[in-house]
Design an enzyme around this catalytic site. Sequence first.
Site, PDB file in Angstrom:
ATOM      1  N   HIS A 142      20.859   9.095  51.332  1.00 11.70           N
ATOM      2  CA  HIS A 142      19.983   8.088  52.094  1.00 11.70           C
ATOM      3  C   HIS A 142      18.921   8.752  53.064  1.00 11.70           C
ATOM      4  CE1 HIS A 142      21.334   4.791  49.947  1.00 11.70           C
ATOM      5  NE2 HIS A 142      22.846   4.811  50.389  1.00 11.70           N
ATOM      6  N   GLU A 189       4.893   6.540  27.520  1.00 16.14           N
ATOM      7  CA  GLU A 189       6.076   7.394  28.426  1.00 16.14           C
ATOM      8  C   GLU A 189       7.154   7.622  27.164  1.00 16.14           C
ATOM      9  OE1 GLU A 189       7.700   4.826  31.296  1.00 16.14           O
ATOM     10  OE2 GLU A 189       7.557   3.090  30.262  1.00 16.14           O
ATOM     11  N   CYS A 249       0.925   7.257  35.857  1.00 15.55           N
ATOM     12  CA  CYS A 249       1.598   6.427  37.089  1.00 15.55           C
ATOM     13  C   CYS A 249       2.821   7.173  37.509  1.00 15.55           C
ATOM     14  CB  CYS A 249       1.669   5.163  36.959  1.00 15.55           C
ATOM     15  SG  CYS A 249       2.348   4.565  35.380  1.00 15.55           S
TER      16      CYS A 249
HETATM   17  C1  PEP Z   1       7.587   6.744  34.434  1.00 10.51           C
HETATM   18  O1  PEP Z   1       8.324   6.791  33.544  1.00 10.51           O
HETATM   19  O2  PEP Z   1       6.913   7.844  34.559  1.00 10.51           O
HETATM   20  C2  PEP Z   1       7.208   5.630  35.301  1.00 10.51           C
HETATM   21  C3  PEP Z   1       6.249   5.549  35.972  1.00 10.51           C
HETATM   22  O3  PEP Z   1       8.204   4.398  35.096  1.00 10.51           O
HETATM   23  P1  PEP Z   1       9.495   4.482  35.979  1.00 10.51           P
HETATM   24  O4  PEP Z   1       9.563   5.607  36.758  1.00 10.51           O
HETATM   25  O5  PEP Z   1       9.536   3.153  36.540  1.00 10.51           O
HETATM   26  O6  PEP Z   1      10.406   4.591  34.732  1.00 10.51           O
HETATM   27 MG    MG Z   2       9.211   4.485  32.977  1.00 10.08          MG
END
Ligand code: PEP
Ligand code: MG
Length: 571
Positions: free
Chosen positions: A188, A430, A501
């Site tokens: 944390h 992904e 992302c």
């Molecule tokens: C990822 O898998 O790169 C992503 C952005 O999604 P999450 O981390 O929410 O699985």
């Molecule tokens: Mg993901």
Amino acid sequence: MRTIQGIGASPGLAIGPARVFTPEDLTFSVYAPADREAEWQRMTVALQSARVQLQEIGARAAVQLHPEEAAIFDAHLQMLEDPEWHSAIRQSILEEGKNAESALMESAERYAAQLEALEEEYFRARAADIRDVARRCLRILLGKPQPDVTLNQPSILVARDLTPSDTVLLDKTRLLGFCTAEGGATSHTAILAKALGIPAVVGAGQAVLTIATNERLILNAHRGTVIVEPDAETLQEFERARMAEQNRAEQERAHAAEPAITRDGRQVEVVANVGSLEDAHRAVALGAEGVGLLRTEFLYLDRQTAPDEEEQYHAYKAIFDVMGARPVVIRTLDVGGDKELPYIDLGHEENPFLGWRAIRMCLDNPDFFKTQLRAILRAAFGHDIRIMFPMIATVQEVLQARALLTEARADLERAGIPFAERVQVGIMVEIPSAAVMADALAKVVDFFSIGTNDLTQYTLAVERTNKRVAHLSNALDPAVLRLIARVIEEGHKAGIWVGMCGEMAGDSRAIPLLLGLGLDEFSMAPALIPHAKALIRACDVTTCRTIAETALNLPGYTDVEALLTSSVPAL
Ligand code: PEP
Ligand code: MG
């Protein structure tokens, strides 16, 4: 002068006096109470008071502090209400004749020890939560006040470990950094320090306990070191470095609202990953040009029933309103894997990360899914919103999801409810199959956003949360880079934009490489935006292309890391 080595859990430099936090003495006696019923009653009252305290702190955390902190207290409330734990305590008091204090602490210790025995760091960190909740109840049983963590001057907090409740009560305006003997990178303290953007060194061992309040410290969280009572020369050197770092960060923040254009004139979008309304405010303040990933899980987790269309509509609209005319990519529900919902039975799975998660679960529950789609379409009215489906493995799934989106539109049209007519529809890339099929997928979507967190996990077959195989998990692995290169290339051939992302998009080492591969949009934690923009402005695409081509042909990620470290542009 002495140096202590730990783990840098949140980067940065801090210099200042130590404020040693020693947990209060909560020793208790062990005895057999005369009236077992009355003893259980005393325990129940303490549990009730702990609940009230947690609700109050949780409410305070939600308004004044960070969503990360508020979530910690929701988790504590859940632990406090765990019926299995209650019955274990009840049994020790009523059947074994123990006093409330010993029944409470023994059962908590058993529970915590079980979690600590697990391999994954995440669960080991939860053991600290259980001890924290138990100490809160114990303090109430003993009639003691909550601990004092006031800081009289700007200080570096030093402790064996910090409980989430200690940190929430801290005066953050006087906090220069954290240094703890225990705890790992996902403790944390680490999460909180990152959220607050202050340096932290954790897991630095017993030596930390020799530090006294007011001793001068240099916390170098870039390298995970703590220098105690530095000599004048060292102090001067770090003071200069800290000033330079602070000036650079201030400069970067001052220019955060300006666009990110490379030296040779290529403009890319720098946007934010957002998981709450607060994040959206922070994103705007730190120069985000939009949202590249709105994780909608925040509305669905930690509750007993699913949010209805109305509640979702208001929650999304509040975030869209903060972003104004800026584009927002909103991702439909991504649960399963390590995220469970109490009101949808995801069932037991041998391999949850390969199981019934995200879009797979949503396509099997069309009414549940369409409720979210309708709420998004309604909230999108008057905004530039893009809908993104997570965990797409096949073209067929995109077509099915799009068909449900068309149905959601038709529902709203029939009911005469206003909604956004034009929204872009895209997918997260992904899963390796989606990267391989990028050419076919590009024909049925308006954009791609590469999720490197999961793409790395699936490409290298390393579970994201498994520490033992963590050394294999690196988004800079050429295998992952080749898939990324392919996705960008196929996207561009089909005339659609490609963003990213996953965590990689905000990694300053990776940014030149991604520019070289032609990435159009970089989405990252708001705190990383000012620096990422400064870095992009210092790059030129021609050099970045050479870096990218070289990287794609290297044998392993260590080679890629070495290449990137030697080619960081001067800021
Ligand atoms: C990822 O898998 O790169 C992503 C952005 O999604 P999450 O981390 O929410 O699985
Ligand atoms: Mg993901």
